[in-house]
Write a protein that holds these residues in place. Structure first.
Motif, PDB file in Angstrom:
ATOM      1  N   ASP A 196      -6.714   2.501  -5.632  1.00  0.00           N
ATOM      2  CA  ASP A 196      -7.031   2.072  -4.260  1.00  0.00           C
ATOM      3  C   ASP A 196      -5.769   1.654  -3.495  1.00  0.00           C
ATOM      4  OD1 ASP A 196      -6.928   0.017  -6.199  1.00  0.00           O
ATOM      5  OD2 ASP A 196      -7.910  -1.387  -4.848  1.00  0.00           O
ATOM      6  N   THR A 197      -4.624   1.569  -4.189  1.00  0.00           N
ATOM      7  CA  THR A 197      -3.368   1.208  -3.504  1.00  0.00           C
ATOM      8  C   THR A 197      -2.573   2.435  -3.066  1.00  0.00           C
ATOM      9  OG1 THR A 197      -2.039   1.201  -5.536  1.00  0.00           O
ATOM     10  CG2 THR A 197      -3.120  -0.877  -4.934  1.00  0.00           C
ATOM     11  N   TRP A 198      -3.072   3.633  -3.310  1.00  0.00           N
ATOM     12  CA  TRP A 198      -2.255   4.834  -3.171  1.00  0.00           C
ATOM     13  C   TRP A 198      -1.854   5.191  -1.741  1.00  0.00           C
ATOM     14  CZ3 TRP A 198      -5.105   8.709  -6.909  1.00  0.00           C
ATOM     15  CH2 TRP A 198      -4.713   8.409  -8.232  1.00  0.00           C
ATOM     16  N   ARG A 199      -2.675   4.806  -0.763  1.00  0.00           N
ATOM     17  CA  ARG A 199      -2.407   5.289   0.596  1.00  0.00           C
ATOM     18  C   ARG A 199      -1.959   4.157   1.510  1.00  0.00           C
ATOM     19  NH1 ARG A 199      -6.150  10.353   1.969  1.00  0.00           N
ATOM     20  NH2 ARG A 199      -6.586  11.031  -0.150  1.00  0.00           N
ATOM     21  N   MET A 200      -0.839   4.392   2.181  1.00  0.00           N
ATOM     22  CA  MET A 200      -0.328   3.367   3.104  1.00  0.00           C
ATOM     23  C   MET A 200      -1.340   3.066   4.199  1.00  0.00           C
ATOM     24  SD  MET A 200       3.755   4.072   3.560  1.00  0.00           S
ATOM     25  CE  MET A 200       3.706   5.852   3.557  1.00  0.00           C
ATOM     26  N   LYS A 201      -2.052   4.084   4.633  1.00  0.00           N
ATOM     27  CA  LYS A 201      -2.968   3.870   5.766  1.00  0.00           C
ATOM     28  C   LYS A 201      -4.168   2.993   5.374  1.00  0.00           C
ATOM     29  CE  LYS A 201      -5.636   8.209   5.430  1.00  0.00           C
ATOM     30  NZ  LYS A 201      -6.953   7.894   5.041  1.00  0.00           N
ATOM     31  N   ASN A 202      -4.379   2.792   4.096  1.00  0.00           N
ATOM     32  CA  ASN A 202      -5.490   1.943   3.666  1.00  0.00           C
ATOM     33  C   ASN A 202      -5.107   0.469   3.547  1.00  0.00           C
ATOM     34  OD1 ASN A 202      -7.059   4.189   3.593  1.00  0.00           O
ATOM     35  ND2 ASN A 202      -7.105   4.392   1.360  1.00  0.00           N
ATOM     36  N   GLY A 203      -3.824   0.157   3.802  1.00  0.00           N
ATOM     37  CA  GLY A 203      -3.419  -1.242   3.756  1.00  0.00           C
ATOM     38  C   GLY A 203      -3.641  -1.925   5.105  1.00  0.00           C
ATOM     39  N   ALA A 242       0.838  -1.194   0.000  1.00  0.00           N
ATOM     40  CA  ALA A 242       0.000   0.000   0.000  1.00  0.00           C
ATOM     41  C   ALA A 242       0.880   1.254   0.000  1.00  0.00           C
ATOM     42  CB  ALA A 242      -0.911  -0.006   1.223  1.00  0.00           C
ATOM     43  N   GLY A 243       0.429   2.258  -0.738  1.00  0.00           N
ATOM     44  CA  GLY A 243       1.131   3.543  -0.770  1.00  0.00           C
ATOM     45  C   GLY A 243       1.823   3.772  -2.091  1.00  0.00           C
ATOM     46  N   CYS A 244       1.686   4.996  -2.602  1.00  0.00           N
ATOM     47  CA  CYS A 244       2.389   5.380  -3.827  1.00  0.00           C
ATOM     48  C   CYS A 244       2.627   6.882  -3.825  1.00  0.00           C
ATOM     49  CB  CYS A 244       1.603   4.969  -5.078  1.00  0.00           C
ATOM     50  SG  CYS A 244       2.588   5.237  -6.567  1.00  0.00           S
ATOM     51  N   GLY A 245       3.800   7.273  -4.303  1.00  0.00           N
ATOM     52  CA  GLY A 245       4.134   8.697  -4.371  1.00  0.00           C
ATOM     53  C   GLY A 245       3.982   9.260  -5.765  1.00  0.00           C
ATOM     54  N   LEU A 246       3.511   8.445  -6.699  1.00  0.00           N
ATOM     55  CA  LEU A 246       3.205   8.942  -8.042  1.00  0.00           C
ATOM     56  C   LEU A 246       1.684   9.050  -8.169  1.00  0.00           C
ATOM     57  CD1 LEU A 246       5.916   7.011  -8.268  1.00  0.00           C
ATOM     58  CD2 LEU A 246       5.678   7.544 -10.698  1.00  0.00           C
ATOM     59  N   ARG A 247       1.236   9.691  -9.220  1.00  0.00           N
ATOM     60  CA  ARG A 247      -0.194   9.785  -9.472  1.00  0.00           C
ATOM     61  C   ARG A 247      -0.440   9.621 -10.978  1.00  0.00           C
ATOM     62  NH1 ARG A 247      -0.432   8.652  -5.106  1.00  0.00           N
ATOM     63  NH2 ARG A 247      -1.541   9.553  -3.351  1.00  0.00           N
ATOM     64  N   CYS A 248      -0.119   8.432 -11.468  1.00  0.00           N
ATOM     65  CA  CYS A 248      -0.238   8.197 -12.909  1.00  0.00           C
ATOM     66  C   CYS A 248      -1.690   8.368 -13.352  1.00  0.00           C
ATOM     67  CB  CYS A 248       0.239   6.795 -13.251  1.00  0.00           C
ATOM     68  SG  CYS A 248       1.923   6.487 -12.684  1.00  0.00           S
ATOM     69  N   GLN A 249      -1.849   9.121 -14.426  1.00  0.00           N
ATOM     70  CA  GLN A 249      -3.200   9.361 -14.925  1.00  0.00           C
ATOM     71  C   GLN A 249      -3.890   8.067 -15.329  1.00  0.00           C
ATOM     72  OE1 GLN A 249      -3.823  12.435 -17.781  1.00  0.00           O
ATOM     73  NE2 GLN A 249      -2.204  13.735 -16.982  1.00  0.00           N
ATOM     74  N   PHE A 250      -3.091   7.059 -15.725  1.00  0.00           N
ATOM     75  CA  PHE A 250      -3.672   5.800 -16.205  1.00  0.00           C
ATOM     76  C   PHE A 250      -3.715   4.729 -15.132  1.00  0.00           C
ATOM     77  CE2 PHE A 250       0.823   5.969 -17.693  1.00  0.00           C
ATOM     78  CZ  PHE A 250       1.345   5.050 -16.787  1.00  0.00           C
ATOM     79  N   CYS A 251      -3.401   5.086 -13.886  1.00  0.00           N
ATOM     80  CA  CYS A 251      -3.334   4.083 -12.823  1.00  0.00           C
ATOM     81  C   CYS A 251      -4.626   3.254 -12.791  1.00  0.00           C
ATOM     82  CB  CYS A 251      -3.146   4.768 -11.464  1.00  0.00           C
ATOM     83  SG  CYS A 251      -2.936   3.600 -10.109  1.00  0.00           S
TER      84      CYS A 251
END
Ligand code: SF4
Length: 275
Positions: free
Chosen positions: A71-78, A58-67
């Motif tokens: 739902d994996t973007w935030r560490m706190k959601n893992g 969980a967690g990502c520091g990019l924000r790819c437009q095509f992601c």
């Protein structure tokens, strides 16, 4: 059936405030015994050779437009797991991994946000003679030492664009750290599969593809160049995030476009596959 490529105005870059905070928080993480895990899967024919257990951090520091996994973007959601818990699952599948020449892939999100935990898992897996693969965008490649890389058999390196300004528009981040990481992997003789998401109207410009092809052709250790055609399977997840989905009207690339990009890579001597 083929479609005409849809050309949409894509001059916006994604909003980065939350991603910036995520990156900043990840710099503080010293814990190598627990990690925030989004999910795991047992897959064949993706994320490396053979049958693989893929661990999605969980967690990502990019924000790819095509992601397709916002739902994996935030560490706190893992869900927080220990290395022992992850390894218990890995060892359960060790036999099927070995007989299929598969292994363990750690993906995300961006796994290097939690590089210490990731390396703890890779070391344990490698000591059990399980093939290890890291799926990364390379932005945080400098968080791995050369000694760390001894425990990683294959790097699936996502190069999301070849022109710096396009890369910034696509991901919100600079291109150079990814190129630096790729060069370092090449100098170390590390095996790589380079991956590129082909998005009509966003990443498909011939000069953008050419810049990737020229760069990748200079690297040693690249076993394959994978084209990943854009799809809309992440749409519902974008709606759930509430963040603006800039590609909602973009169609998957048609056969002609995929063939053109494939031939651009092949013209540089690369071994190209289309996912
Ligand atoms: S690096 Fe991967 S998870 Fe992160 S935004 Fe890009 S595609 Fe999504």
């Amino acid at each position: 059936m083929t479609h005409e490529p849809v050309s949409v105005p894509l001059l916006q870059a994604p909003p980065m405030e939350v991603a910036d905070a995520e990156l900043e928080a990840s710099e503080e993480i010293q814990d190598n015994s627990t990690g925030s895990v989004h999910s795991w899967d047992l897959v064949t024919g993706a994320d490396g050779p053979g049958t693989r257990m893929t661990l999605f951090m969980a967690g990502c520091g990019l924000r790819c437009q095509f992601c397709h996994n916002p739902d994996t973007w935030r560490m706190k959601n893992g869900v927080v797991h220990t290395v022992d818990e992850v390894m218990a699952r890995v060892t359960r599948y060790a036999t099927v991994m070995k007989v299929t020449d598969g292994g363990l892939t750690i993906s995300g999100g961006e796994p290097l946000l939690q590089s210490k935990f990731v390396m703890s898992v890779f070391r344990r897996a490698h000591d059990l003679n399980i093939h290890t693969a890291l799926d990364t965008a390379g932005l945080l490649g400098s968080r791995l030492t050369d000694a760390d890389l001894n425990y990683i058999d294959l790097v699936l390196l996502d190069i999301k664009s070849g022109l710096p300004e396009t890369y910034r528009r696509v991901t919100g981040r600079p291109l150079q750290p990814t190129l630096d990481f790729a060069t370092r992997l090449s100098n170390l003789g590390k095996k790589m599969w380079v991956r590129f998401v082909l998005v009509p109207g966003l990443t498909d410009a011939p000069e953008n593809v050419e810049a990737i092809a020229e760069f990748v052709a200079t690297l040693d250790g690249v076993e394959r160049m994978e084209i990943l055609p854009f799809h809309q399977m992440g749409r519902a997840k974008w709606e759930a995030t509430g963040e603006p989905y800039l590609l909602e009207n973009t169609q998957p690339p048609n056969h002609e476009l995929v063939a053109r990009v494939k031939s651009q890579f092949e013209a540089h001597g690369l071994n190209v596959t289309v996912a």
